[in-house]
Structures are given as C-alpha cells and as structure tokens.
Motif scaffolding. Sequence first.
Motif, mmCIF file in Angstrom:
data_model
loop_
_atom_site.group_PDB
_atom_site.id
_atom_site.type_symbol
_atom_site.label_atom_id
_atom_site.label_comp_id
_atom_site.label_asym_id
_atom_site.label_seq_id
_atom_site.Cartn_x
_atom_site.Cartn_y
_atom_site.Cartn_z
ATOM 1 N N GLU A 126 39.269 -14.240 3.149
ATOM 2 C CA GLU A 126 40.263 -14.237 4.214
ATOM 3 C C GLU A 126 41.614 -14.714 3.678
ATOM 4 O O GLU A 126 42.664 -14.245 4.114
ATOM 5 C CB GLU A 126 39.799 -15.142 5.358
ATOM 6 N N LYS A 127 41.585 -15.645 2.738
ATOM 7 C CA LYS A 127 42.822 -16.153 2.148
ATOM 8 C C LYS A 127 43.634 -15.028 1.529
ATOM 9 O O LYS A 127 44.849 -14.923 1.758
ATOM 10 C CB LYS A 127 42.507 -17.213 1.100
ATOM 11 N N GLU A 128 42.988 -14.162 0.752
ATOM 12 C CA GLU A 128 43.716 -13.096 0.083
ATOM 13 C C GLU A 128 44.100 -11.986 1.062
ATOM 14 O O GLU A 128 45.131 -11.335 0.876
ATOM 15 C CB GLU A 128 42.905 -12.570 -1.101
ATOM 16 N N ALA A 129 43.294 -11.770 2.104
ATOM 17 C CA ALA A 129 43.678 -10.803 3.135
ATOM 18 C C ALA A 129 44.956 -11.262 3.837
ATOM 19 O O ALA A 129 45.881 -10.462 4.061
ATOM 20 C CB ALA A 129 42.543 -10.632 4.149
ATOM 21 N N ARG A 130 45.013 -12.547 4.182
ATOM 22 C CA ARG A 130 46.230 -13.076 4.826
ATOM 23 C C ARG A 130 47.436 -12.944 3.903
ATOM 24 O O ARG A 130 48.550 -12.654 4.360
ATOM 25 C CB ARG A 130 46.024 -14.538 5.217
ATOM 26 N N MET A 131 47.219 -13.158 2.613
ATOM 27 C CA MET A 131 48.326 -13.082 1.662
ATOM 28 C C MET A 131 48.883 -11.662 1.593
ATOM 29 O O MET A 131 50.108 -11.461 1.610
ATOM 30 C CB MET A 131 47.855 -13.538 0.277
ATOM 31 N N VAL A 132 48.001 -10.658 1.533
ATOM 32 C CA VAL A 132 48.461 -9.265 1.511
ATOM 33 C C VAL A 132 49.190 -8.930 2.810
ATOM 34 O O VAL A 132 50.269 -8.321 2.798
ATOM 35 C CB VAL A 132 47.278 -8.305 1.298
ATOM 36 N N ASN A 133 48.619 -9.330 3.935
ATOM 37 C CA ASN A 133 49.261 -9.048 5.220
ATOM 38 C C ASN A 133 50.643 -9.680 5.320
ATOM 39 O O ASN A 133 51.581 -9.080 5.856
ATOM 40 C CB ASN A 133 48.366 -9.543 6.364
ATOM 41 N N ASP A 134 50.771 -10.894 4.804
ATOM 42 C CA ASP A 134 52.061 -11.570 4.827
ATOM 43 C C ASP A 134 53.067 -10.880 3.900
ATOM 44 O O ASP A 134 54.239 -10.703 4.255
ATOM 45 C CB ASP A 134 51.918 -13.034 4.416
ATOM 46 N N MET A 135 52.604 -10.496 2.708
ATOM 47 C CA MET A 135 53.512 -9.928 1.717
ATOM 48 C C MET A 135 54.072 -8.582 2.163
ATOM 49 O O MET A 135 55.241 -8.271 1.904
ATOM 50 C CB MET A 135 52.791 -9.770 0.374
ATOM 51 N N ILE A 136 53.236 -7.773 2.816
ATOM 52 C CA ILE A 136 53.712 -6.447 3.223
ATOM 53 C C ILE A 136 54.038 -6.389 4.714
ATOM 54 O O ILE A 136 54.385 -5.326 5.227
ATOM 55 C CB ILE A 136 52.711 -5.336 2.835
ATOM 56 N N ASN A 137 53.903 -7.547 5.389
ATOM 57 C CA ASN A 137 54.313 -7.681 6.791
ATOM 58 C C ASN A 137 53.593 -6.701 7.712
ATOM 59 O O ASN A 137 54.210 -6.038 8.547
ATOM 60 C CB ASN A 137 55.841 -7.506 6.919
ATOM 61 N N ARG A 138 52.259 -6.621 7.535
ATOM 62 C CA ARG A 138 51.456 -5.783 8.423
ATOM 63 C C ARG A 138 50.209 -6.555 8.839
ATOM 64 O O ARG A 138 49.166 -6.464 8.173
ATOM 65 C CB ARG A 138 51.033 -4.488 7.725
ATOM 66 N N PRO A 139 50.263 -7.311 9.899
ATOM 67 C CA PRO A 139 49.075 -8.047 10.354
ATOM 68 C C PRO A 139 47.902 -7.103 10.597
ATOM 69 O O PRO A 139 48.063 -6.024 11.182
ATOM 70 C CB PRO A 139 49.549 -8.694 11.665
ATOM 71 N N GLY A 140 46.732 -7.493 10.111
ATOM 72 C CA GLY A 140 45.544 -6.681 10.316
ATOM 73 C C GLY A 140 45.396 -5.508 9.373
ATOM 74 O O GLY A 140 44.482 -4.691 9.519
ATOM 75 N N PHE A 141 46.274 -5.416 8.377
ATOM 76 C CA PHE A 141 46.214 -4.302 7.420
ATOM 77 C C PHE A 141 45.136 -4.551 6.373
ATOM 78 O O PHE A 141 44.400 -3.646 5.993
ATOM 79 C CB PHE A 141 47.583 -4.144 6.750
ATOM 80 N N ALA A 142 45.050 -5.779 5.874
ATOM 81 C CA ALA A 142 44.035 -6.158 4.887
ATOM 82 C C ALA A 142 42.912 -6.926 5.580
ATOM 83 O O ALA A 142 43.137 -7.701 6.505
ATOM 84 C CB ALA A 142 44.645 -7.005 3.788
ATOM 85 N N HIS A 143 41.685 -6.691 5.102
ATOM 86 C CA HIS A 143 40.503 -7.326 5.693
ATOM 87 C C HIS A 143 39.591 -7.843 4.581
ATOM 88 O O HIS A 143 39.468 -7.215 3.524
ATOM 89 C CB HIS A 143 39.724 -6.329 6.553
ATOM 90 N N ALA A 144 38.950 -8.947 4.839
ATOM 91 C CA ALA A 144 38.025 -9.531 3.863
ATOM 92 C C ALA A 144 36.620 -8.983 4.056
ATOM 93 O O ALA A 144 36.095 -8.975 5.165
ATOM 94 C CB ALA A 144 38.005 -11.048 3.997
ATOM 95 N N VAL A 145 36.038 -8.521 2.963
ATOM 96 C CA VAL A 145 34.608 -8.221 2.897
ATOM 97 C C VAL A 145 34.063 -9.088 1.776
ATOM 98 O O VAL A 145 34.309 -8.832 0.595
ATOM 99 C CB VAL A 145 34.327 -6.734 2.610
ATOM 100 N N GLN A 146 33.357 -10.141 2.141
ATOM 101 C CA GLN A 146 32.899 -11.119 1.168
ATOM 102 C C GLN A 146 31.880 -10.532 0.198
ATOM 103 O O GLN A 146 31.067 -9.679 0.572
ATOM 104 C CB GLN A 146 32.284 -12.328 1.883
#
Length: 387
Positions: free
Chosen positions: A164-184
């Motif tokens: 989830e940490k890296e999903a949030r980082m991608v979403n923040d960097m490209i400014n698209r909430p919900g664009f990246a998702h974590a699959v553990q």
Amino acid sequence: MIQSNKSKRALVCSPLIPEFDRESGSRRLFHLVEFLLQDGWHVSYVAENPNMDRKYVESFEQMGVSVYGGFHTRTDQLIEFGEFDLAILAFWYIAERLIPKIRVSSPSTKILVDSIDLHFLRNSRMILNGGDGSNYLLDENYANEMTRELNAYSLADGVLTVSEKEARMVNDMINRPGFAHAVQDYEELAASSLSFYERRGIYFIGNFRHTPNIDAAKFLCEEIYPLLDRELLERDPIYIIGNAPQDEILDMVEKLPNVHITGWVPSVIPYIENAKITLLPLRFGAGTKRKFIQALMVGTPSISTDIGAEGLGLIPETHFILANTATEFAESIKSLTNNESKWNKVASAGREHIVKYQSQSYAMKKFKSILDSFLAKSISTSEILSE
C-alpha cells in the motif's frame, strides 16, 4: 446493451520467463498468472529474452499458458491479432517499450504495469547511500530514468505494487488517486515443527542478481560479523543462501570462519525452517521482501533494517527485531539466539501477522477485486454496442 461472451484473454510480458525458484519478482509473476488462470482467463506469456529455460516454459505450458520468447515481429502480430482484454507488463521499462505498440495495434486492450518494486525509490536510496560507488548525489541520469519510469506508469490504465505504501507513492507522484493498487506477495507455508533448541544457524537469503543483496552480504560479512562472539558463531554459524553469488562474495566468505555460502538451492524453505534466526541487513531497496514473508510464515524470528521490513505492516520488537547499524545487529543476534522466551514470542507474533496479510487467499481476493473493478471501470467508459 450487448456484451461479448468470449473468453477473457490476457497477455503478460516480462524480461525473462519467470524463474519462480530463483528470485522473488519471478515468483510474483508466476503467482499472478496462476490467479488469472483460476479466474478463468486464457493467458499468453511473452518473455523479452528468447533464451528460455525449458523447465520454466514447460511449467507454464502444463498449466495451459501459451509461451513466446523474444520481442519481435511475431510478438507485434500477437498483440495485433490476439484480441487481448488485458495486458500485464512487468517493470516500467517493458511497459515503456510495449505500451505504444499495444495502443496502436490493440486500443481496446487495458494495460496494467506491475512495478515489482519502484525503481526510482530503490535507486535513489542506493545512490544517496553510496551503494553504487557514486558520490552520494542524484544526477541527471537518475532524473532521466525516474522520468521515464513515471511516464510509463502514467501511460498505462493502472499500476500494481507490492505494498500500500508504494501504491500511495505512485498515486501521489502522478496525482491520480486510485490509479495504483497493492497486490501483496504471498506464501502458503506451515509453521516449522522445530523448537528453539532444535534450530541452528543464522541465515541470510538473497538473489545476488539484485544489487541490494550484494550490499547486504558485504554489510553482514565486513561490519556485523567482526562484532559477533566466536562461541556464538560456533554454535550458530552464518549461512548465506542465494542465486548467482559473485566471485567477490565467494572470496569474502572463504576467509571467514563459521560463515558458509551455498549459492542457489531448489528451495530455501528447509533452510529457513531449520534456522535459529534470519537476517535482513538491507541498507537500500524497495518493495517488500519475500524472504522475510517466508521466514515469518514458518515461525523463524528475524532481525531486519527498516528497509527490509517496510511495506509489511510489522511492529518492531513484536513481529521482528529492528536493527539498522552493525552494533544493533550484533546485539540483537546475541539477545535473540540466547533467549528462548523472547524467541518464541517473536516467532509466534510474526507468524500470526504474516499469515493474515500475506496468504494466498488474501492476495488472490485482493487481485480479483482490483481486476474486477478495473475492468468494470473500463467497460463503463468505453464504447459498448447497444441495440
């Protein structure tokens, strides 16, 4: 509205055919293909490197996966005529190469990039800590690669990460909430039946094709090892297990009493099950560490840096022992290998946590939910024939 009843078809592309018993990233891709098959998808797999080990090709073919080697004209034709509903592209640089082709040849195909780990995060940590032999400063080469990585993610329809940490980082960097998702990443392992007094050895596991593991082995041998009591090492020697160790690692280990290196083994699980403790002396990196998941799941207490433990939701001193300096590692090794009560508490708590959040059922449920939501969103915004 009319929707097609044709079978769901997925294209998965990566640099190599997944060598699932050699490295974590490959094991992750193998599991994602399994998830697709279990969900009723027909899967075609393309590896950029045409030199594929038949062992791994046959594993996929026996599962019903069509396997192709090399990015060439045949691959372009596969994309154009394969009628794929979904493409999963492993690593940003594969996405960078293939997304333009897919957009032109098969515009209806929805594209997910599996980051495996965020390279811009791993590389910045490596450079700023001097792990690449540089002057500890980011430069234009780093900036160029980071730009390309983020652009590749942005061109896709979505991104998969391991935490989830890296999903949030991608979403923040490209400014698209919900664009990246974590699959553990997941493992499905039983607890070791061996008790504290039946265990022996301090284990470090790592694929040495991966730069952070090379640095970690050096840190262990050059800085942590000299601080350890020789009697402790005679009782619990250090074992280094991992694919493709370089000559510099082999030469370094050869000079150290009570340190042993095996190189690649068919499975690391028997070693972890017999270990007294495992170490993750990682000073840079990104993503999550499968060796940590495996150790906690079989009930082997572990000592790790912040980097080694990130993304797993672990509580220091409860689920694992935190150490970031050589002195902290040495003191923690001594404490954990000499304290049965502490060892049992950490083993039990670590396993309880990891079984809940890194199990096959949890990861499969998460992947299917993400995929269903992703495809439903795609259908709702695409052109659908109506009566």
